[in-house]
Structure formats: structure tokens, C-alpha cells
Write a protein that holds these residues in place. Structure first.
Motif, PDB file in Angstrom:
ATOM      1  N   MET A   1       0.747  -1.196  -0.111  1.00 22.05           N
ATOM      2  CA  MET A   1       0.015  -0.115  -0.203  1.00 22.05           C
ATOM      3  C   MET A   1       0.866   1.218  -0.019  1.00 22.05           C
ATOM      4  SD  MET A   1      -3.103  -0.872   2.506  1.00 22.05           S
ATOM      5  CE  MET A   1      -2.032  -0.897   3.834  1.00 22.05           C
ATOM      6  N   ALA A   2       0.414   2.172  -0.907  1.00 24.24           N
ATOM      7  CA  ALA A   2       1.280   3.397  -1.027  1.00 24.24           C
ATOM      8  C   ALA A   2       0.363   4.710  -0.906  1.00 24.24           C
ATOM      9  CB  ALA A   2       2.202   3.390  -2.288  1.00 24.24           C
ATOM     10  N   ARG A   3       0.839   5.602  -0.415  1.00 25.74           N
ATOM     11  CA  ARG A   3      -0.121   6.944  -0.374  1.00 25.74           C
ATOM     12  C   ARG A   3       0.534   7.883  -1.402  1.00 25.74           C
ATOM     13  NH1 ARG A   3       0.419  10.698   5.031  1.00 25.74           N
ATOM     14  NH2 ARG A   3       2.541  11.325   4.059  1.00 25.74           N
ATOM     15  N   LEU A   4      -0.220   8.607  -2.123  1.00 27.26           N
ATOM     16  CA  LEU A   4       0.024   9.569  -2.886  1.00 27.26           C
ATOM     17  C   LEU A   4       0.070  10.958  -2.467  1.00 27.26           C
ATOM     18  CD1 LEU A   4       0.644  10.732  -5.971  1.00 27.26           C
ATOM     19  CD2 LEU A   4      -2.018  10.627  -6.147  1.00 27.26           C
ATOM     20  N   ASP A   5       1.474  11.648  -2.588  1.00 32.48           N
ATOM     21  CA  ASP A   5       1.505  12.930  -2.084  1.00 32.48           C
ATOM     22  C   ASP A   5       1.725  13.978  -3.087  1.00 32.48           C
ATOM     23  OD1 ASP A   5       1.065  12.830   1.066  1.00 32.48           O
ATOM     24  OD2 ASP A   5       2.790  11.192   0.482  1.00 32.48           O
ATOM     25  N   ILE A   6       0.980  14.923  -3.290  1.00 31.29           N
ATOM     26  CA  ILE A   6       1.402  16.063  -4.174  1.00 31.29           C
ATOM     27  C   ILE A   6       1.554  17.398  -3.387  1.00 31.29           C
ATOM     28  CG2 ILE A   6       0.559  17.433  -6.228  1.00 31.29           C
ATOM     29  CD1 ILE A   6      -1.639  14.961  -6.557  1.00 31.29           C
ATOM     30  N   ASN A   7       2.977  17.794  -3.809  1.00 33.78           N
ATOM     31  CA  ASN A   7       3.489  18.677  -2.670  1.00 33.78           C
ATOM     32  C   ASN A   7       3.790  20.090  -3.491  1.00 33.78           C
ATOM     33  OD1 ASN A   7       3.492  17.101  -0.281  1.00 33.78           O
ATOM     34  ND2 ASN A   7       5.049  16.154  -1.202  1.00 33.78           N
ATOM     35  N   SER A   8       2.996  21.132  -3.529  1.00 33.91           N
ATOM     36  CA  SER A   8       3.194  22.386  -4.203  1.00 33.91           C
ATOM     37  C   SER A   8       3.517  22.211  -5.705  1.00 33.91           C
ATOM     38  CB  SER A   8       4.156  23.176  -3.402  1.00 33.91           C
ATOM     39  OG  SER A   8       4.111  23.368  -2.110  1.00 33.91           O
ATOM     40  N   VAL A   9       2.824  21.481  -6.383  1.00 35.54           N
ATOM     41  CA  VAL A   9       3.033  20.993  -7.669  1.00 35.54           C
ATOM     42  C   VAL A   9       2.504  22.169  -8.488  1.00 35.54           C
ATOM     43  CG1 VAL A   9       2.743  19.751  -9.756  1.00 35.54           C
ATOM     44  CG2 VAL A   9       3.395  18.630  -7.368  1.00 35.54           C
ATOM     45  N   SER A  10       3.368  22.833  -9.457  1.00 35.64           N
ATOM     46  CA  SER A  10       3.087  23.960 -10.513  1.00 35.64           C
ATOM     47  C   SER A  10       3.594  23.430 -11.933  1.00 35.64           C
ATOM     48  CB  SER A  10       3.598  25.080 -10.327  1.00 35.64           C
ATOM     49  OG  SER A  10       3.115  25.681  -8.933  1.00 35.64           O
ATOM     50  N   LYS A  11       2.685  24.032 -12.790  1.00 33.16           N
ATOM     51  CA  LYS A  11       3.013  23.613 -14.304  1.00 33.16           C
ATOM     52  C   LYS A  11       2.547  24.786 -15.201  1.00 33.16           C
ATOM     53  CE  LYS A  11       4.776  21.235 -17.650  1.00 33.16           C
ATOM     54  NZ  LYS A  11       5.985  21.034 -17.886  1.00 33.16           N
ATOM     55  N   SER A  12       3.439  25.455 -16.147  1.00 31.90           N
ATOM     56  CA  SER A  12       2.952  26.426 -17.092  1.00 31.90           C
ATOM     57  C   SER A  12       3.357  25.967 -18.405  1.00 31.90           C
ATOM     58  CB  SER A  12       3.715  27.746 -16.785  1.00 31.90           C
ATOM     59  OG  SER A  12       3.447  28.158 -15.278  1.00 31.90           O
ATOM     60  N   PHE A  13       2.213  26.532 -19.328  1.00 30.68           N
ATOM     61  CA  PHE A  13       2.724  26.580 -20.559  1.00 30.68           C
ATOM     62  C   PHE A  13       2.562  27.856 -21.372  1.00 30.68           C
ATOM     63  CE2 PHE A  13       0.628  22.290 -19.232  1.00 30.68           C
ATOM     64  CZ  PHE A  13       1.704  21.568 -19.988  1.00 30.68           C
ATOM     65  N   GLY A  14       3.764  28.526 -21.483  1.00 32.70           N
ATOM     66  CA  GLY A  14       3.740  30.065 -21.691  1.00 32.70           C
ATOM     67  C   GLY A  14       2.890  30.723 -20.785  1.00 32.70           C
ATOM     68  N   ALA A  15       2.024  31.719 -20.817  1.00 31.48           N
ATOM     69  CA  ALA A  15       1.366  32.348 -19.990  1.00 31.48           C
ATOM     70  C   ALA A  15       0.291  31.630 -19.268  1.00 31.48           C
ATOM     71  CB  ALA A  15       0.683  33.527 -20.694  1.00 31.48           C
ATOM     72  N   ALA A  16      -0.168  30.375 -19.967  1.00 34.58           N
ATOM     73  CA  ALA A  16      -1.158  29.641 -18.952  1.00 34.58           C
ATOM     74  C   ALA A  16      -0.596  28.684 -18.208  1.00 34.58           C
ATOM     75  CB  ALA A  16      -1.803  28.764 -20.168  1.00 34.58           C
ATOM     76  N   ARG A  17      -1.272  28.597 -16.873  1.00 35.74           N
ATOM     77  CA  ARG A  17      -0.603  28.084 -15.680  1.00 35.74           C
ATOM     78  C   ARG A  17      -1.877  27.179 -15.257  1.00 35.74           C
ATOM     79  NH1 ARG A  17       3.923  28.961 -12.595  1.00 35.74           N
ATOM     80  NH2 ARG A  17       3.774  28.531 -10.470  1.00 35.74           N
ATOM     81  N   PRO A  18      -1.942  25.778 -15.954  1.00 31.34           N
ATOM     82  CA  PRO A  18      -2.890  25.135 -15.259  1.00 31.34           C
ATOM     83  C   PRO A  18      -2.797  24.360 -14.084  1.00 31.34           C
ATOM     84  CG  PRO A  18      -1.545  24.125 -17.041  1.00 31.34           C
ATOM     85  CD  PRO A  18      -1.239  25.480 -16.872  1.00 31.34           C
TER      86      PRO A  18
END
Length: 366
Positions: A1-18
Motif C-alpha cells: 500500500m502506498a500513499r500519493l502525495d502531491i506537494n506544491s506542484v506547478s506547471k506552466s505552458f507559456g502564459a497559461a498556468r493550469p
């Protein structure tokens, strides 16, 4: 068993920041629905976890191990897509087995037989995708994602391309099916009913930001903002501009000229420009006035089997919706009526920020 941790994740494509500083934890065996409007960043988040994109900032961990930069096949991830993404030249059996063969994992035939029986597609294992119905394609794609016993399971709107009947059936079946394993499940959907039916918790994503993470009941009854409140419910929530004031120790407001009670006074809401929100199912419609009743006129009535939806116009021109059970008196178009609601059905939001304030007594949705 494993926990998923997403920590302060960011992603940009040019001016877009989804994806903008996203943080979320999914426990083993837990189903978290990522819900939001089109373009809010849901699929980008899944693709960063799967390894199709790498985050610009932040970290993603599975079982305490960072998977950023790891090859997709080494992440312990299973994924099913909304367009099924089946190999057209392979049979359903070979599509399901393809992930196991890539890993050279154990007795492939036995595991394919077991998962196809669980998903009720054992009778079409020899068919190619063009010979399968959309429901069978969806189950084949799900079987392929599940067969490797992944530590994390990513489902990208998997019911979007199936018919309404199958979608309803799968909403009932999927939670028990997914909980048979121990995977941490992220389930992306644009359908709030699906999110509420399937998930243990819902992560509401708007404009690349997580704006609320809570149980389905908590999000429906205590939305963090007007934007969240509008996303949940059909018909959508009724809103009116108000400035609450104290009257004999109670919080009150004027709606279309009528004074309505909102329960115990809350200093945070007093003399503050607010949105008053009331769910359509919380409205009571009557032909006679009562305390706190708001005069209105019925513009239209739409029968919807389990309820009737009334379009109402208040004296100031504001239009509200009321959802009434079939047996409730409803009047007819052009009738003058009076509407009211219980104090514990009211929600207040700051008009400038949209954030919810006060009225912590709001009851849980049934």
C-alpha cells in the motif's frame, strides 16, 4: 500500500498556468475525485503524476518516494483515459494484458481471466475494439489499468463517452470495484453527480488552483465560495445581494423588499455586502404570506419526474428557482406566490471575494 502525495506542484505552458501550487494527499484505498470545469487543469495534474509532463515546481511522491523524473513504467501508476486509448489491432484480451507483458509479470492468462470476470467482459475477450460497445471498451480500458495492481490509479473522466444508462450503472459499481484494491485513486470528472456518487473526498479545481477539498456532503452543504456553490446542484443555487443586519439579536436581511431571518447574528456578516445563497430544494412555495415570506410570480414550471422546477421572479426582477417534490402544491404559470426558507438553509458569501462567511449552522445535505 502506498500513499500519493502531491506537494506544491506547478506547471506552466507559456502564459497559461493550469497547475498552481497544488497540494493533495490520497491515502491507500481512498477515492478522491478531482472535479472542476473544462480547462481547470484536471488532466494536466494526472499527466504530471503519470509522467507525461514533469512539474516546473514541487514534488510528487508515491509511498514516500519521489517519482518526478522517473520513467512512467517505474512509477507504479495505472491509468484509464476518457477516449479508452485501446490498441485497435489487439483483442480485448491482449489490450488488458499489454501492461503486464511490458513488466513480464507472472501468469498473464490467469490474471486477465480474473479481472475480466470481475468486470463482466470475459465473453468479449477475443473481440477487437471496433467490435466492442462503448461500455465494453470502457471496462476493457479499466481492466488494463487495474490488472497490474498499481499503487496509484488515475482515471481521466472514464465514463464521459458511455451512454447515460451505463454511466448510472458504473457510478454504482465503480466504488466497490475500486475499493477491492489498495490503490490510491484519483478520479477526474466534470460531472458533480459522478464526483459525489463515487468519491470519498472531492478536490475542487478551478483555474489551476485547489479551492476546496472535503467530503461530498461537506462541499454541498458548506461550499467554500460562491464559485464552488454554483458548481454543485441542479438547478443551481439561488443568489441575492444583501447587507445583513441585527434585529432583536438575530441576523436578518432584506430580499426583494422582504425581511428574512438568518438565525443568530454573526458579527463577521453584519453590515457587510454579501451574497445570500439558498438551494432550490430548500425553498418553500406557498399561496399565502407568512413571516419572512418573499413575494414572487411563477414564470414557468418544468416537471422533472422526481421534482418540479419553478422559475420565479421576485419583485425586484431577480429570478430564482425552486425544486419541489411531486406531491407539493406548485400553482401555475403567472400565479402570485410567496417563497421562504429555513434559517439553516441560508449561506452567506462575501460579495468582494466570493468566500463563504458566517452561518456555520448550515445542515448537511441528505
Amino acid at each position: 500500500m502506498a500513499r500519493l502525495d502531491i506537494n506544491s506542484v506547478s506547471k506552466s505552458f507559456g502564459a497559461a498556468r493550469p497547475a498552481d501550487a497544488l497540494s493533495l494527499t490520497v491515502e491507500p484505498g481512498e477515492i478522491v475525485a478531482v472535479f472542476g470545469p473544462s480547462g481547470s487543469g484536471k488532466t494536466v495534474l494526472l499527466r504530471m503524476i503519470a509522467g507525461m509532463f514533469e512539474p516546473d515546481d514541487g514534488d510528487i511522491q508515491v509511498g514516500g518516494r519521489s517519482i518526478v523524473g522517473a520513467a512512467p513504467e517505474r512509477r507504479g501508476i495505472g491509468m484509464a483515459f476518457q477516449n479508452f486509448a485501446l490498441f485497435p489491432h489487439m483483442s480485448a484480451r491482449d489490450n488488458i494484458a499489454s501492461g503486464l507483458r511490458a513488466k513480464a509479470a507472472g501468469d498473464v492468462a490467469t490474471r486477465v481471466a480474473a479481472i475480466s470476470k470481475l468486470l463482466k467482459i470475459e465473453h468479449v475477450l477475443g473481440h477487437t475494439p471496433r467490435e466492442l460497445s462503448n461500455g465494453q471498451k470502457q471496462r476493457t480500458a479499466l481492466a488494463r489499468a487495474l490488472i497490474g495492481n498499481p499503487e496509484v490509479l488515475l482515471l481521466d473522466d472514464p465514463l464521459r463517452n458511455v451512454d447515460a444508462k451505463l454511466r448510472y450503472e458504473m457510478r454504482l459499481e465503480l466504488p466497490s470495484l475500486l475499493r477491492r484494491g489498495t490503490a490510491a485513486v484519483l478520479y477526474v470528472t466534470q460531472d458533480y453527480r459522478e464526483a459525489m456518487a463515487i468519491a470519498d473526498r472531492i478536490a475542487v479545481l478551478i483555474g489551476g488552483r485547489l479551492v476546496q477539498v472535503a467530503t461530498p456532503d461537506e462541499i454541498y452543504a458548506q461550499p467554500a465560495s460562491v464559485a464552488v456553490a454554483r458548481l454543485f446542484g441542479d438547478p443551481t443555487i439561488n443568489l441575492a445581494e444583501v447587507v445583513p443586519f441585527a434585529e432583536h439579536g438575530a441576523l436578518c436581511a432584506r430580499v426583494s423588499g422582504a425581511m428574512v431571518g438568518l438565525g443568530s447574528a454573526d458579527v463577521d456578516a453584519l453590515e457587510r455586502e454579501c451574497w445570500l445563497g439558498v438551494r432550490p430544494e430548500d425553498l418553500v412555495v406557498s399561496s399565502s404570506p407568512g413571516e419572512g415570506a418573499i413575494p414572487a410570480k411563477i414564470l414557468a414550471i418544468t416537471p422533472m419526474h422526481e421534482k418540479a422546477v419553478l422559475l420565479l421572479r421576485l419583485a425586484d426582477g431577480t429570478e430564482w428557482l425552486a425544486a419541489l417534490p411531486p406531491e407539493a402544491p406548485r400553482g401555475a404559470a403567472d400565479d402570485a406566490v410567496f417563497i421562504g426558507f429555513a434559517a439553516d438553509a441560508a449561506m452567506l458569501f462575501d460579495r468582494a471575494t466570493g468566500q463563504k462567511i458566517g452561518l456555520s449552522h448550515r445542515r448537511q445535505a441528505a
